[in-house]
Design a protein around this motif. Structure first.
Motif, mmCIF file in Angstrom:
data_model
loop_
_atom_site.group_PDB
_atom_site.id
_atom_site.type_symbol
_atom_site.label_atom_id
_atom_site.label_comp_id
_atom_site.label_asym_id
_atom_site.label_seq_id
_atom_site.Cartn_x
_atom_site.Cartn_y
_atom_site.Cartn_z
ATOM 1 N N ALA A 102 0.832 -1.206 0.000
ATOM 2 C CA ALA A 102 0.000 0.000 0.000
ATOM 3 C C ALA A 102 0.866 1.256 0.000
ATOM 4 C CB ALA A 102 -0.935 -0.007 1.207
ATOM 5 N N GLU A 103 1.964 1.226 0.750
ATOM 6 C CA GLU A 103 2.875 2.370 0.800
ATOM 7 C C GLU A 103 3.513 2.599 -0.568
ATOM 8 O OE1 GLU A 103 6.984 3.753 3.148
ATOM 9 O OE2 GLU A 103 6.014 1.840 3.601
ATOM 10 N N PHE A 104 3.992 1.517 -1.170
ATOM 11 C CA PHE A 104 4.607 1.622 -2.493
ATOM 12 C C PHE A 104 3.598 2.109 -3.531
ATOM 13 C CE2 PHE A 104 5.485 -0.020 -6.669
ATOM 14 C CZ PHE A 104 6.834 0.217 -6.853
ATOM 15 N N SER A 105 2.423 1.505 -3.523
ATOM 16 C CA SER A 105 1.398 1.830 -4.509
ATOM 17 C C SER A 105 0.947 3.284 -4.393
ATOM 18 C CB SER A 105 0.196 0.893 -4.347
ATOM 19 O OG SER A 105 -0.785 1.145 -5.320
ATOM 20 N N THR A 106 0.836 3.783 -3.166
ATOM 21 C CA THR A 106 0.427 5.176 -2.942
ATOM 22 C C THR A 106 1.447 6.141 -3.532
ATOM 23 O OG1 THR A 106 -0.774 4.589 -0.922
ATOM 24 C CG2 THR A 106 -0.139 6.896 -1.191
ATOM 25 N N ALA A 107 2.735 5.890 -3.245
ATOM 26 C CA ALA A 107 3.792 6.761 -3.754
ATOM 27 C C ALA A 107 3.897 6.683 -5.271
ATOM 28 C CB ALA A 107 5.131 6.373 -3.115
ATOM 29 N N TYR A 108 3.784 5.478 -5.805
ATOM 30 C CA TYR A 108 3.923 5.304 -7.258
ATOM 31 C C TYR A 108 2.722 5.896 -8.001
ATOM 32 C CZ TYR A 108 4.810 3.096 -11.754
ATOM 33 O OH TYR A 108 5.038 2.873 -13.096
ATOM 34 N N GLU A 109 1.514 5.718 -7.468
ATOM 35 C CA GLU A 109 0.325 6.290 -8.094
ATOM 36 C C GLU A 109 0.417 7.813 -8.110
ATOM 37 O OE1 GLU A 109 -3.562 7.979 -8.705
ATOM 38 O OE2 GLU A 109 -2.319 8.192 -6.896
ATOM 39 N N HIS A 110 0.918 8.384 -7.032
ATOM 40 C CA HIS A 110 1.055 9.838 -6.953
ATOM 41 C C HIS A 110 2.072 10.341 -7.968
ATOM 42 C CE1 HIS A 110 2.076 13.697 -4.590
ATOM 43 N NE2 HIS A 110 0.898 13.845 -5.147
ATOM 44 N N LYS A 111 3.142 9.587 -8.136
ATOM 45 C CA LYS A 111 4.167 9.950 -9.123
ATOM 46 C C LYS A 111 3.581 9.930 -10.539
ATOM 47 C CE LYS A 111 8.780 8.574 -10.697
ATOM 48 N NZ LYS A 111 9.895 7.599 -10.499
ATOM 49 N N LEU A 112 2.785 8.913 -10.843
ATOM 50 C CA LEU A 112 2.152 8.831 -12.159
ATOM 51 C C LEU A 112 1.156 9.966 -12.370
ATOM 52 C CD1 LEU A 112 1.454 5.001 -12.599
ATOM 53 C CD2 LEU A 112 3.316 6.355 -13.571
ATOM 54 N N TYR A 113 0.470 10.369 -11.296
ATOM 55 C CA TYR A 113 -0.499 11.457 -11.382
ATOM 56 C C TYR A 113 0.196 12.774 -11.740
ATOM 57 C CZ TYR A 113 -3.837 15.010 -9.867
ATOM 58 O OH TYR A 113 -4.658 16.121 -9.809
ATOM 59 N N VAL A 114 1.309 13.066 -11.074
ATOM 60 C CA VAL A 114 2.058 14.292 -11.371
ATOM 61 C C VAL A 114 2.592 14.243 -12.799
ATOM 62 C CG1 VAL A 114 4.067 15.685 -10.745
ATOM 63 C CG2 VAL A 114 2.664 14.658 -8.950
ATOM 64 N N ASN A 115 3.041 13.071 -13.211
ATOM 65 C CA ASN A 115 3.541 12.909 -14.580
ATOM 66 C C ASN A 115 2.425 13.146 -15.606
ATOM 67 O OD1 ASN A 115 5.535 12.186 -16.550
ATOM 68 N ND2 ASN A 115 4.585 10.175 -16.707
ATOM 69 N N LEU A 116 1.212 12.686 -15.282
ATOM 70 C CA LEU A 116 0.064 12.909 -16.168
ATOM 71 C C LEU A 116 -0.251 14.398 -16.296
ATOM 72 C CD1 LEU A 116 -2.389 11.850 -17.808
ATOM 73 C CD2 LEU A 116 -3.642 11.767 -15.644
ATOM 74 N N LEU A 117 -0.224 15.114 -15.178
ATOM 75 C CA LEU A 117 -0.473 16.557 -15.219
ATOM 76 C C LEU A 117 0.554 17.258 -16.110
ATOM 77 C CD1 LEU A 117 -1.265 17.388 -11.462
ATOM 78 C CD2 LEU A 117 -2.868 16.905 -13.313
ATOM 79 N N SER A 118 1.804 16.845 -16.012
ATOM 80 C CA SER A 118 2.861 17.444 -16.845
ATOM 81 C C SER A 118 2.624 17.159 -18.324
ATOM 82 C CB SER A 118 4.233 16.903 -16.423
ATOM 83 O OG SER A 118 4.523 17.248 -15.087
ATOM 84 N N LYS A 119 2.187 15.937 -18.635
ATOM 85 C CA LYS A 119 1.924 15.589 -20.029
ATOM 86 C C LYS A 119 0.761 16.396 -20.599
ATOM 87 C CE LYS A 119 3.641 10.820 -19.983
ATOM 88 N NZ LYS A 119 3.260 9.389 -20.108
ATOM 89 N N ILE A 120 -0.268 16.614 -19.790
ATOM 90 C CA ILE A 120 -1.416 17.402 -20.242
ATOM 91 C C ILE A 120 -0.970 18.856 -20.509
ATOM 92 C CG2 ILE A 120 -3.683 18.329 -19.639
ATOM 93 C CD1 ILE A 120 -4.154 15.816 -17.974
ATOM 94 N N LYS A 121 -0.180 19.397 -19.595
ATOM 95 C CA LYS A 121 0.308 20.771 -19.738
ATOM 96 C C LYS A 121 1.153 20.916 -21.005
ATOM 97 C CE LYS A 121 2.970 24.386 -17.399
ATOM 98 N NZ LYS A 121 3.972 24.504 -18.481
ATOM 99 N N ASN A 122 2.050 19.955 -21.233
ATOM 100 C CA ASN A 122 2.895 19.996 -22.426
ATOM 101 C C ASN A 122 2.068 19.859 -23.702
ATOM 102 O OD1 ASN A 122 5.182 20.246 -20.828
ATOM 103 N ND2 ASN A 122 5.583 18.047 -20.791
ATOM 104 N N PHE A 123 1.016 19.056 -23.623
ATOM 105 C CA PHE A 123 0.164 18.832 -24.808
ATOM 106 C C PHE A 123 -0.548 20.110 -25.215
ATOM 107 C CE2 PHE A 123 -3.983 17.832 -26.634
ATOM 108 C CZ PHE A 123 -3.624 17.004 -27.689
ATOM 109 N N ILE A 124 -1.156 20.809 -24.260
ATOM 110 C CA ILE A 124 -1.925 22.002 -24.618
ATOM 111 C C ILE A 124 -1.026 23.205 -24.862
ATOM 112 C CG2 ILE A 124 -3.954 21.235 -23.332
ATOM 113 C CD1 ILE A 124 -3.210 23.087 -21.101
ATOM 114 N N SER A 125 0.232 23.118 -24.409
ATOM 115 C CA SER A 125 1.161 24.247 -24.607
ATOM 116 C C SER A 125 1.955 24.121 -25.893
ATOM 117 C CB SER A 125 2.126 24.350 -23.411
ATOM 118 O OG SER A 125 1.428 24.570 -22.207
ATOM 119 N N SER A 126 1.892 22.950 -26.516
ATOM 120 C CA SER A 126 2.690 22.733 -27.724
ATOM 121 C C SER A 126 2.022 23.343 -28.960
ATOM 122 C CB SER A 126 2.886 21.238 -27.941
ATOM 123 O OG SER A 126 1.656 20.574 -28.111
#
Length: 272
Positions: free
Chosen positions: A248-272
Motif C-alpha cells: 500500500a505504501e509503495f502503490s500510494t507513492a507510485y500512483e502519486h508519481k504517475l499522477y504528477v507525470n500525467l499533469l505534466s503531459k497534459i500541460k505539455n500537450f496544450i502548450s505545444s
C-alpha cells in the motif's frame, strides 16, 4: 416544339412564384445574384470562414492558457507533497518491474518463484479520499493556520502467484475495509482484537498460465480453518500483513508519481 412555344415556356417559368424555396435558399440565391462574379463569392465565403475560425481559436487559446496556468500550480503543489514521502519504497528480496500503471514484483525462494501483480489505476481508497477532501476543506477555510493534510491511500487489488514445477497457485487479494468486517472468514478480528489488512477473495491452481477453463473458488465458500491456513501459508512466505502494508505504501507513492507525470503531459500537450 416551335421556337415561339419555347420562348413562352421559359417566360412562364421565370414569372412563376417560388413557393417551395425556403428563406435560407432565397437568401443564398440573392447572395449569388448580387455576387455573380466567382471571385466575389469566394471572398465572402473566405471572410465568413475566417471569422468563425478566428473566434473558435481565440476561445480555445484562452481556455488552454487558463488550464495551463492551473496545471502549473497543481504540479508544483503535488511535487512538494511528493518530496515529503518516500517515492520508491522497496521490497527486500523482490525485483520490481514497472509498466506504466502495472507493477510486477518477483522473488525466488528455493524451488518456488513468487510473483505479485497489481495495477494502481482506480486504486485510491474511497474512505481516505473522503477524509482527505474534508481535511482540504478545513484547510481552505483556515488559510492562516497550518493545517496538515492527509493523503489518499492507494489500495489496489493484487494477485499473488506461487510457481513450482510448472504449477501455479494463485491468490486473488484485496485490502480489507477498515472497521467493516463481516462474520466469517475474511479479515475478522482474532481473539486479541487484531484484524488483517487484507483478505483472500479467491484462489486457483493451474498449469503454466490461467485460462478461461481454469477453475477458481471464492473464499467465502471455504471452511474457516482452511482459510486461516491459507493465510498462514502466505504469512510464512513473507506475503502477509507486513507485505500488504508495504504494498500500500509503495502503490500510494507510485500512483502519486504517475499522477504528477500525467499533469505534466497534459500541460505539455496544450502548450505545444
Amino acid at each position: 416544339m416551335s421556337k415561339f412555344t419555347s420562348i413562352l415556356a421559359r417566360t412562364f417559368l421565370q414569372c412563376r412564384p417560388m413557393t417551395n424555396v425556403s428563406t435560407k435558399n432565397m437568401n443564398m440565391l440573392s447572395l449569388m445574384k448580387s455576387n455573380s462574379n466567382p471571385i466575389n463569392r469566394l471572398a465572402i465565403l473566405s471572410i465568413s470562414d475566417f471569422n468563425k475560425r478566428h473566434k473558435s481559436s481565440a476561445t480555445s487559446s484562452l481556455a488552454d492558457k487558463e488550464l495551463a496556468t492551473f496545471l502549473q500550480d497543481e504540479i508544483e503543489n503535488e511535487t512538494k507533497s511528493m518530496e515529503t514521502k518516500a517515492t520508491s519504497p522497496t521490497f527486500e528480496g523482490f525485483n520490481t518491474e514497472l509498466k506504466d500503471a502495472k507493477v510486477i514484483l518477483t522473488k525466488k525462494s528455493g524451488k518456488e518463484s513468487f510473483k505479485v501483480i497489481f495495477n494502481v489505476n482506480n486504486s485510491l481508497d474511497n474512505n481516505s479520499e473522503e477524509e482527505y477532501s474534508e481535511q482540504k476543506n478545513v484547510s481552505d477555510n483556515k488559510s492562516n493556520e497550518d493545517v496538515e493534510l492527509g493523503s489518499p491511500i492507494s489500495k489496489p487489488t493484487y494477485t499473488i502467484e506461487l510457481e513450482k514445477n510448472g504449477q501455479i497457485m494463485a491468490f486473488y487479494c484485496s485490502f480489507a475495509e477498515e472497521g467493516s468486517y463481516e462474520d466469517g472468514n475474511q479479515s475478522s478480528p482474532d481473539s486479541a482484537g487484531y484484524s488483517d489488512l487484507y483478505r483472500i477473495d479467491e484462489i486457483s491452481i493451474y498449469q503454466n498460465e490461467y485460462t478461461d477453463d481454469s477453475y477458481s473458488v471464492t473464499c467465502d465458500l471455504l471452511d474457516e480453518q482452511m482459510y486461516e491456513k491459507l493465510f498462514n501459508m502466505l504469512e510464512d512466505r513473507g506475503l502477509g500483513n507486513e507485505f500488504a502494508s508495504k504494498l500500500a505504501e509503495f502503490s500510494t507513492a507510485y500512483e502519486h508519481k504517475l499522477y504528477v507525470n500525467l499533469l505534466s503531459k497534459i500541460k505539455n500537450f496544450i502548450s505545444s
